[in-house]
Motif scaffolding. Structure first.
Motif, short mmCIF file in Angstrom:
data_model
loop_
_atom_site.label_atom_id
_atom_site.label_comp_id
_atom_site.label_asym_id
_atom_site.label_seq_id
_atom_site.Cartn_x
_atom_site.Cartn_y
_atom_site.Cartn_z
N UNK A 216 0.83 -1.20 0.00
CA UNK A 216 0.00 0.00 0.00
C UNK A 216 0.87 1.25 0.00
N UNK A 217 1.93 1.22 0.78
CA UNK A 217 2.83 2.36 0.86
C UNK A 217 3.48 2.65 -0.49
N UNK A 218 3.91 1.60 -1.18
CA UNK A 218 4.50 1.77 -2.51
C UNK A 218 3.46 2.32 -3.49
N UNK A 219 2.25 1.80 -3.42
CA UNK A 219 1.18 2.27 -4.30
C UNK A 219 0.88 3.74 -4.04
N UNK A 220 0.74 4.12 -2.77
CA UNK A 220 0.46 5.52 -2.43
C UNK A 220 1.59 6.43 -2.90
N UNK A 221 2.82 5.98 -2.72
CA UNK A 221 3.97 6.77 -3.15
C UNK A 221 3.94 7.00 -4.66
N UNK A 222 3.67 5.95 -5.42
CA UNK A 222 3.63 6.08 -6.88
C UNK A 222 2.48 6.97 -7.34
N UNK A 223 1.34 6.86 -6.69
CA UNK A 223 0.21 7.72 -7.04
C UNK A 223 0.55 9.18 -6.79
N UNK A 224 1.14 9.47 -5.65
CA UNK A 224 1.51 10.85 -5.33
C UNK A 224 2.59 11.34 -6.29
#
Length: 74
Positions: free
Chosen positions: A38-46
């Motif tokens: 989830x953290x990686x996904x959130x980082x990429x989205x941002x």
């Protein structure tokens, strides 16, 4: 009508630093922490969002700059 008590009346008392620390730790235990995925996904989205906004702002800046030079000349 029922009488409602103010929250500030209970906050007039001061708590000790130890009690404050215990309350902070208790609250942090309630937090649902994101998984690594989830953290990686959130980082990429941002990251993608920031890059898109940077691109839009850069293009607008370039367009307005060219328009100003076209109107007022160089």
């Amino acid at each position: 009508m029922s009488e409602s008590r103010s929250v500030s009346s209970s906050s007039d008392k001061r708590t000790s630093p130890v009690t404050f620390y215990r309350q902070v730790v208790a609250e942090l235990r309630k937090v649902v922490w994101p998984t690594q995925q989830q953290l990686i996904t959130y980082f990429l989205v941002v990251l993608v969002f920031v890059l898109v906004v940077m691109t839009i702002v850069s293009l607008l800046d370039l367009a307005f700059g060219k328009a100003v030079f076209a109107v007022f000349g160089e």
